[in-house]
Design a protein around this motif. Structure first.
Motif, PDB file in Angstrom:
ATOM      1  N   ASP A 122      37.840  15.588 -29.485  1.00 14.66           N
ATOM      2  CA  ASP A 122      38.914  16.450 -29.959  1.00 14.66           C
ATOM      3  C   ASP A 122      38.392  17.585 -30.831  1.00 14.66           C
ATOM      4  OD1 ASP A 122      38.145  14.575 -31.825  1.00 14.66           O
ATOM      5  OD2 ASP A 122      40.160  13.983 -32.418  1.00 14.66           O
ATOM      6  N   VAL A 123      37.330  17.322 -31.565  1.00 17.22           N
ATOM      7  CA  VAL A 123      36.736  18.374 -32.391  1.00 17.22           C
ATOM      8  C   VAL A 123      35.998  19.382 -31.508  1.00 17.22           C
ATOM      9  CG1 VAL A 123      35.150  18.862 -34.294  1.00 17.22           C
ATOM     10  CG2 VAL A 123      36.541  16.786 -34.331  1.00 17.22           C
ATOM     11  N   MET A 124      35.301  18.887 -30.501  1.00 20.82           N
ATOM     12  CA  MET A 124      34.624  19.778 -29.556  1.00 20.82           C
ATOM     13  C   MET A 124      35.644  20.676 -28.846  1.00 20.82           C
ATOM     14  SD  MET A 124      31.323  19.223 -29.686  1.00 20.82           S
ATOM     15  CE  MET A 124      30.654  19.757 -28.095  1.00 20.82           C
ATOM     16  N   ALA A 125      36.779  20.107 -28.464  1.00 22.76           N
ATOM     17  CA  ALA A 125      37.809  20.886 -27.768  1.00 22.76           C
ATOM     18  C   ALA A 125      38.347  21.992 -28.656  1.00 22.76           C
ATOM     19  CB  ALA A 125      38.941  19.961 -27.316  1.00 22.76           C
ATOM     20  N   LEU A 126      38.505  21.697 -29.947  1.00 20.96           N
ATOM     21  CA  LEU A 126      39.000  22.716 -30.875  1.00 20.96           C
ATOM     22  C   LEU A 126      38.011  23.874 -30.983  1.00 20.96           C
ATOM     23  CD1 LEU A 126      40.738  22.179 -34.262  1.00 20.96           C
ATOM     24  CD2 LEU A 126      38.727  23.642 -34.165  1.00 20.96           C
ATOM     25  N   PHE A 127      36.744  23.559 -31.233  1.00 19.90           N
ATOM     26  CA  PHE A 127      35.775  24.635 -31.412  1.00 19.90           C
ATOM     27  C   PHE A 127      35.451  25.342 -30.097  1.00 19.90           C
ATOM     28  CE2 PHE A 127      34.882  22.479 -35.484  1.00 19.90           C
ATOM     29  CZ  PHE A 127      35.011  23.597 -36.314  1.00 19.90           C
ATOM     30  N   ASP A 128      35.682  24.670 -28.992  1.00 23.64           N
ATOM     31  CA  ASP A 128      35.479  25.336 -27.702  1.00 23.64           C
ATOM     32  C   ASP A 128      36.386  26.554 -27.565  1.00 23.64           C
ATOM     33  OD1 ASP A 128      34.089  25.249 -25.097  1.00 23.64           O
ATOM     34  OD2 ASP A 128      36.109  24.971 -24.289  1.00 23.64           O
ATOM     35  N   LYS A 129      37.550  26.509 -28.187  1.00 26.42           N
ATOM     36  CA  LYS A 129      38.475  27.641 -28.163  1.00 26.42           C
ATOM     37  C   LYS A 129      37.965  28.825 -28.980  1.00 26.42           C
ATOM     38  CE  LYS A 129      41.846  25.813 -25.729  1.00 26.42           C
ATOM     39  NZ  LYS A 129      42.255  26.385 -24.403  1.00 26.42           N
ATOM     40  N   LEU A 130      36.996  28.576 -29.853  1.00 23.86           N
ATOM     41  CA  LEU A 130      36.506  29.622 -30.746  1.00 23.86           C
ATOM     42  C   LEU A 130      35.190  30.226 -30.272  1.00 23.86           C
ATOM     43  CD1 LEU A 130      37.323  27.947 -34.188  1.00 23.86           C
ATOM     44  CD2 LEU A 130      38.632  29.669 -32.945  1.00 23.86           C
ATOM     45  N   GLY A 131      34.847  29.998 -29.025  1.00 21.59           N
ATOM     46  CA  GLY A 131      33.633  30.583 -28.472  1.00 21.59           C
ATOM     47  C   GLY A 131      32.680  29.565 -27.895  1.00 21.59           C
ATOM     48  N   GLY A 132      33.036  28.290 -28.014  1.00 19.63           N
ATOM     49  CA  GLY A 132      32.185  27.241 -27.466  1.00 19.63           C
ATOM     50  C   GLY A 132      31.694  26.302 -28.546  1.00 19.63           C
ATOM     51  N   ALA A 133      31.235  25.136 -28.122  1.00 18.35           N
ATOM     52  CA  ALA A 133      30.724  24.139 -29.059  1.00 18.35           C
ATOM     53  C   ALA A 133      29.560  23.409 -28.428  1.00 18.35           C
ATOM     54  CB  ALA A 133      31.828  23.145 -29.429  1.00 18.35           C
ATOM     55  N   VAL A 134      28.623  22.992 -29.274  1.00 18.02           N
ATOM     56  CA  VAL A 134      27.493  22.191 -28.821  1.00 18.02           C
ATOM     57  C   VAL A 134      27.408  20.968 -29.718  1.00 18.02           C
ATOM     58  CG1 VAL A 134      25.869  23.538 -30.231  1.00 18.02           C
ATOM     59  CG2 VAL A 134      25.013  22.168 -28.321  1.00 18.02           C
ATOM     60  N   ALA A 135      27.298  19.789 -29.096  1.00 17.45           N
ATOM     61  CA  ALA A 135      27.220  18.541 -29.848  1.00 17.45           C
ATOM     62  C   ALA A 135      25.756  18.211 -30.121  1.00 17.45           C
ATOM     63  CB  ALA A 135      27.886  17.407 -29.083  1.00 17.45           C
ATOM     64  N   ALA A 136      25.398  18.116 -31.386  1.00 18.47           N
ATOM     65  CA  ALA A 136      24.037  17.734 -31.751  1.00 18.47           C
ATOM     66  C   ALA A 136      23.850  16.241 -31.489  1.00 18.47           C
ATOM     67  CB  ALA A 136      23.777  18.048 -33.218  1.00 18.47           C
ATOM     68  N   GLU A 137      22.714  15.885 -30.921  1.00 23.99           N
ATOM     69  CA  GLU A 137      22.471  14.490 -30.570  1.00 23.99           C
ATOM     70  C   GLU A 137      21.926  13.675 -31.732  1.00 23.99           C
ATOM     71  OE1 GLU A 137      20.086  14.296 -27.071  1.00 23.99           O
ATOM     72  OE2 GLU A 137      21.534  15.382 -25.837  1.00 23.99           O
ATOM     73  N   SER A 138      21.520  14.325 -32.804  1.00 22.15           N
ATOM     74  CA  SER A 138      21.005  13.636 -33.980  1.00 22.15           C
ATOM     75  C   SER A 138      21.264  14.514 -35.191  1.00 22.15           C
ATOM     76  CB  SER A 138      19.499  13.369 -33.848  1.00 22.15           C
ATOM     77  OG  SER A 138      18.782  14.595 -33.868  1.00 22.15           O
ATOM     78  N   ILE A 139      21.130  13.922 -36.371  1.00 24.24           N
ATOM     79  CA  ILE A 139      21.340  14.710 -37.584  1.00 24.24           C
ATOM     80  C   ILE A 139      20.225  15.741 -37.744  1.00 24.24           C
ATOM     81  CG2 ILE A 139      20.159  13.080 -39.108  1.00 24.24           C
ATOM     82  CD1 ILE A 139      23.265  15.290 -39.864  1.00 24.24           C
ATOM     83  N   ASP A 140      19.016  15.422 -37.282  1.00 23.50           N
ATOM     84  CA  ASP A 140      17.945  16.417 -37.336  1.00 23.50           C
ATOM     85  C   ASP A 140      18.272  17.616 -36.450  1.00 23.50           C
ATOM     86  OD1 ASP A 140      16.419  15.085 -39.161  1.00 23.50           O
ATOM     87  OD2 ASP A 140      14.930  14.356 -37.732  1.00 23.50           O
ATOM     88  N   ALA A 141      18.816  17.345 -35.270  1.00 27.49           N
ATOM     89  CA  ALA A 141      19.200  18.442 -34.380  1.00 27.49           C
ATOM     90  C   ALA A 141      20.306  19.279 -35.020  1.00 27.49           C
ATOM     91  CB  ALA A 141      19.655  17.902 -33.029  1.00 27.49           C
ATOM     92  N   PHE A 142      21.266  18.604 -35.664  1.00 23.03           N
ATOM     93  CA  PHE A 142      22.353  19.325 -36.328  1.00 23.03           C
ATOM     94  C   PHE A 142      21.816  20.212 -37.441  1.00 23.03           C
ATOM     95  CE2 PHE A 142      25.694  19.523 -39.637  1.00 23.03           C
ATOM     96  CZ  PHE A 142      26.712  20.123 -38.904  1.00 23.03           C
ATOM     97  N   ASP A 143      20.909  19.654 -38.241  1.00 23.26           N
ATOM     98  CA  ASP A 143      20.305  20.457 -39.311  1.00 23.26           C
ATOM     99  C   ASP A 143      19.461  21.595 -38.736  1.00 23.26           C
ATOM    100  OD1 ASP A 143      21.487  18.965 -41.297  1.00 23.26           O
ATOM    101  OD2 ASP A 143      19.760  17.637 -41.578  1.00 23.26           O
ATOM    102  N   GLY A 144      18.929  21.389 -37.534  1.00 24.22           N
ATOM    103  CA  GLY A 144      18.204  22.466 -36.865  1.00 24.22           C
ATOM    104  C   GLY A 144      19.114  23.627 -36.502  1.00 24.22           C
ATOM    105  N   TYR A 145      20.336  23.313 -36.055  1.00 21.28           N
ATOM    106  CA  TYR A 145      21.302  24.380 -35.784  1.00 21.28           C
ATOM    107  C   TYR A 145      21.660  25.113 -37.076  1.00 21.28           C
ATOM    108  CZ  TYR A 145      22.088  22.591 -31.046  1.00 21.28           C
ATOM    109  OH  TYR A 145      21.934  22.206 -29.738  1.00 21.28           O
TER     110      TYR A 145
END
Length: 259
Positions: free
Chosen positions: A135-158
């Motif tokens: 549901d969070v991905m769907a919301l941000f998809d409306k704002l230009g797209g969303a990418v789900a980080a597979e780990s917290i390190d990947a998220f911090d990389g973004y």
């Protein structure tokens, strides 16, 4: 869908304005008074935005609540609040781990972290989300797209990658000033460079199957001017400087997350 925002600053403002100009099903947006310059303007601009004085009331009424306060005051703001059953939380707070927020809020509610950037107001920026609830991905998809980080390190990389925004403007300003020194009007140089980089970004978005290296090859002539500038940039350690800067930012994020 009712959305709540605890903390109403520039990023909350961009997310709200972006969502309310899409077909995302928002019945009402409830914003906290804090950040009054933004909350007052939002309430004036949109009939379905309402200011709420009490943070607990926002959690009680909203289906999904966005946390957007400064990291240094997050514990004080969140401690003592109660998350009703079935509510969902999206944290826009930099560096604060999900486990810490759950402990402060004393909840096992769904909590995602997200890094929306200012261009989401115009639906033109991909948002990194962790762990990436549908549901969070769907919301941000409306704002230009969303990418789900597979780990917290990947998220911090973004999050680290997003720190390149000021570098982008620094490069453009440096180029514009060089052109001015060689006779250009600053306004014309700015317009030219903005259009050049906008066009490159559009070409990149329209070629999702091509790597940046492949796009590089498609935008140079061997021995040509573009190749010369790129090779000078690398020769002068520009690439290494970017890696060093990103390493330092990543380390800073990790240190802040564990402190």
């Amino acid at each position: 869908m009712k959305l709540g925002f605890i903390g109403t600053g520039s990023i909350s403002d961009a997310v709200i304005r972006g969502l309310l100009t899409t077909d995302y099903p928002v019945d009402q947006v409830i914003v906290s008074r804090r950040g009054e310059r933004f909350s007052t303007k939002l309430a004036a601009d949109f009939d379905n935005v309402r200011i709420e004085e009490d943070n607990q009331a926002i959690l009680d009424q909203a289906d999904m609540t966005f946390l957007a306060v400064l990291p240094q005051i997050a514990k004080d703001v969140l401690s003592g609040l109660t998350v009703p059953k079935g509510k969902k939380i999206v944290s826009l707070i930099a560096t604060i781990p999900i486990d810490d927020m759950k402990a402060w809020l004393k909840t096992d509610a769904q909590i995602d972290r997200a890094i929306p950037l200012p261009p989401v107001e115009h639906h033109s920026c991909v948002t990194a989300v962790y762990p990436g609830s549908p549901d969070v991905m769907a919301l941000f998809d409306k704002l230009g797209g969303a990418v789900a980080a597979e780990s917290i390190d990947a998220f911090d990389g973004y999050g680290t990658g997003s720190a390149l925004m000021a570098t982008y403007f620094t490069v453009l300003e440096s180029a514009a000033q060089w052109m001015v020194a060689h006779g250009s009007d600053y306004g014309d140089a700015r317009r030219y460079l903005a259009a050049l980089f906008s066009g490159l970004a559009e070409n990149t978005n329209k070629s999702p199957d091509q790597s940046f290296s492949e796009l590089y090859d498609g935008h140079i002539t061997a021995g040509g001017l573009n190749e010369q500038v790129a090779q000078t940039f690398l020769r002068e350690k520009g690439g290494a400087a970017i890696h060093t800067a990103l390493d330092e930012v990543f380390a800073r994020i990790k240190a802040a997350s564990s402190s």
